[in-house]
Design a protein around this motif. Structure first.
Motif, mmCIF file in Angstrom:
data_model
loop_
_atom_site.group_PDB
_atom_site.id
_atom_site.type_symbol
_atom_site.label_atom_id
_atom_site.label_comp_id
_atom_site.label_asym_id
_atom_site.label_seq_id
_atom_site.Cartn_x
_atom_site.Cartn_y
_atom_site.Cartn_z
ATOM 1 N N LEU A 403 65.131 -29.043 1.546
ATOM 2 C CA LEU A 403 64.490 -27.781 0.670
ATOM 3 C C LEU A 403 64.607 -26.985 1.396
ATOM 4 O O LEU A 403 63.681 -26.167 2.649
ATOM 5 N N PRO A 404 65.718 -25.497 0.720
ATOM 6 C CA PRO A 404 65.080 -23.583 1.693
ATOM 7 C C PRO A 404 63.781 -23.131 1.598
ATOM 8 O O PRO A 404 63.316 -23.507 0.387
ATOM 9 N N LEU A 405 63.774 -22.485 2.261
ATOM 10 C CA LEU A 405 62.460 -22.144 2.027
ATOM 11 C C LEU A 405 62.386 -20.412 2.289
ATOM 12 O O LEU A 405 63.580 -19.388 3.269
ATOM 13 N N LEU A 410 58.650 -19.852 5.173
ATOM 14 C CA LEU A 410 59.106 -20.095 6.626
ATOM 15 C C LEU A 410 57.694 -19.636 7.622
ATOM 16 O O LEU A 410 57.557 -20.578 8.753
ATOM 17 N N HIS A 411 57.429 -18.971 7.366
ATOM 18 C CA HIS A 411 55.957 -18.659 8.050
ATOM 19 C C HIS A 411 54.775 -18.500 8.250
ATOM 20 O O HIS A 411 53.358 -18.894 8.922
ATOM 21 N N LEU A 415 52.689 -24.879 6.819
ATOM 22 C CA LEU A 415 53.259 -26.340 6.032
ATOM 23 C C LEU A 415 53.641 -27.728 5.602
ATOM 24 O O LEU A 415 53.106 -28.135 4.439
ATOM 25 N N ALA A 416 53.645 -28.313 6.673
ATOM 26 C CA ALA A 416 54.922 -29.619 6.740
ATOM 27 C C ALA A 416 52.896 -30.087 7.065
ATOM 28 O O ALA A 416 53.245 -31.636 6.137
ATOM 29 N N GLU A 456 57.573 -22.910 -3.122
ATOM 30 C CA GLU A 456 57.345 -21.421 -3.254
ATOM 31 C C GLU A 456 56.481 -20.808 -3.288
ATOM 32 O O GLU A 456 56.166 -19.746 -3.073
ATOM 33 N N ALA A 457 55.117 -21.672 -3.655
ATOM 34 C CA ALA A 457 53.934 -20.682 -3.740
ATOM 35 C C ALA A 457 53.992 -20.149 -2.794
ATOM 36 O O ALA A 457 53.472 -20.288 -1.320
ATOM 37 N N PRO A 458 53.013 -18.909 -2.918
ATOM 38 C CA PRO A 458 52.377 -18.169 -2.116
ATOM 39 C C PRO A 458 51.556 -18.398 -1.041
ATOM 40 O O PRO A 458 50.731 -19.401 -1.843
ATOM 41 N N PRO A 459 51.153 -18.381 0.648
ATOM 42 C CA PRO A 459 50.133 -19.715 1.300
ATOM 43 C C PRO A 459 48.853 -18.626 0.509
ATOM 44 O O PRO A 459 48.797 -16.822 0.546
#
Length: 462
Positions: A403-405, A410-411, A415-416, A456-459
């Motif tokens: 899945l593209p980030l 990405l930052h 996340l993983a 897709e959600a913001p952190p």
């Protein structure tokens, strides 16, 4: 589901998948067509011995195993097409060398050169460049089917071509198919914008060491090595057994292979469906290896009539087709997230090493211990594989996703780890240079849309 995940393959994607599947099929036809005929027709060549016939059968596997991964990496640097064109020209040159040979050494040299045209990794990488994420598995499956089909066609067409035009004509036909492959790549396969950074379709150097240390993957690598060693050695013994013990002229062997492959293909399907649906692939794998072992012992003890040999060949190909189809699927399941391309590269190398080993060993065993020696040698290899396979764990029933980030995702720290806490997610790895995340999921437990929303959600902020 998003529309992008339900749409069909575009015309360009279909052309790319069909064209490259044809290139693969032609090349594999050239590799496989000699299998059913070299043991019988090759003895007419000057200097032939059973051991050298075995070397000629397996020789392509040596150069293929050595060059496949390096050629794939070279295609990342100089482009896919130059590597594919060069590989097909080398393959054609090897075929012409073998076609014009009047001694067994000339055929061996031709087979070595054929194997040096190792384009498998470059073709798979080009396919990834030309297909979107959601259609890539489908496109890869088309190539997988083309390889299986080319093997079946080769078993039937090889004896028919050789009966009509001799070994020389057979090798000329393989050279023509390689050149036709070049025309297909040039005229049918669309041009790619550029090499795609995609770990699932190529060998990533940073993933090589972890792959070679992964015990479950090594078990599967040994499995495909053993399977192709048994196949190559059996194809030294079976054609000779059909002539010597079955009384079947070598010109008539095609119908035995056609019968065995057709019944074998349909015979394996219920076992594949059972293994996947019931999640019992380990049981299916062990059963097929045990059947392979039983077949070799059966050939050794009872293969003295045509009826017995045909029956044994049908059961052999049912087990072989089942294993050939299920092993790559198991590698995909077992490989860590983002490591499938590298795992498949090592797996393919093991397959070609097995082909080389089987040809060389089978020829040597026949020369020193006759047909019985070959069948017992294959049985010993199957038994060794069974011992290795018994200790394997039931594979995880997972699917790989890439899945593209977004830049924000990405930052995002951890996340993983957060994704791995989601039910149904077995593994996840962020690859920053690709701006993507690779995930392995159990589709029966996971809601794909929820996963995408999470990425897709913001952190969250405290």
């Amino acid at each position: 589901m998003h529309d992008s995940y339900s749409e069909r393959m575009s015309g360009g994607e279909t052309r790319a998948a069909a064209g490259l599947a044809l290139v693969f099929a032609f090349r594999m036809l050239g590799m496989f067509m000699v299998l059913p005929v070299l043991a019988t027709y090759g003895m007419e060549l000057r200097g032939s011995t059973p051991a050298l016939i075995g070397l000629a059968i397996g020789a392509y596997g040596l150069t293929q195993a050595l060059l496949q991964i390096p050629f794939g990496m070279l295609s990342d640097r100089i482009g896919r097409r130059p590597v594919i064109y060069a590989g097909l020209l080398i393959f054609a040159a090897g075929s012409l060398l073998a076609a014009n040979a009047d001694s067994i050494w000339g055929v061996i040299a031709g087979r070595v050169l054929q194997g040096a045209g190792a384009i498998s990794a470059a073709v798979m990488a080009l396919l990834s460049d030309l297909t979107r994420e959601q259609h890539r598995t489908k496109a890869m499956a088309m190539i997988g089917m083309s390889i299986g089909l080319s093997f079946a066609v080769a078993m039937v067409v090889g004896p028919l071509l050789t009966r009509a035009f001799g070994l020389s004509g057979l090798f000329m036909a393989t050279a023509a198919m390689a050149l036709l492959g070049i025309l297909i790549v040039a005229g049918v396969v669309p041009r790619a914008a550029g090499p795609l950074q995609h770990r699932e379709s190529k060998v990533a150097s940073q993933a090589l060491l972890p792959t070679l240390q992964h015990v479950d993957l090594l078990r599967l690598d040994f499995g495909i090595l053993a399977l192709h060693a048994i196949l190559m050695a059996s194809f030294i013994a079976l054609p000779l057994a059909l002539v010597e013990q079955g009384g079947l002229p070598k010109e008539e062997h095609w119908w035995v292979y056609l019968t065995a492959l057709l019944i074998g293909f349909f015979g394996m399907l219920p076992f594949i469906i059972y293994g996947e649906k019931q999640r019992r692939m380990k049981r299916v794998l062990l059963g097929a290896v045990a059947v392979l072992l039983a077949c070799e012992l059966y050939f050794w003890q009872f293969g003295s009539s045509l009826r017995a040999l045909v029956l044994g060949t049908v059961v052999f190909f049912t087990a072989f087709n089942l294993l050939e189809a299920s092993l790559p699927s198991l590698v995909s399941k077992v490989a860590p997230a983002g490591g499938k391309g590298t795992a498949m590269g090592v797996y393919s190398t093991s397959q070609f090493l097995g082909a080389a080993l089987g040809g060389i060993l089978g020829g040597w065993l026949y020369q020193h211990y006759s047909l019985s020696g070959v069948f017992l040698g294959c049985a010993a290899m199957a038994l060794l594989w069974l011992v290795f396979a018994v200790t394997m764990r039931e594979p995880p029933y997972v699917t790989s996703l890439r899945l593209p980030l977004s830049v924000a995702a990405l930052h995002e720290v951890g996340l993983a780890e957060r994704l791995q806490a989601v039910p149904g997610v077995a593994d996840a790895v962020v690859v920053r240079e690709e701006a993507a995340i690779y995930i392995k999921v159990d589709t029966q437990q996971l809601d794909r849309m929820s996963l995408e929303r999470l990425i897709e959600a913001p952190p969250a902020t405290c």
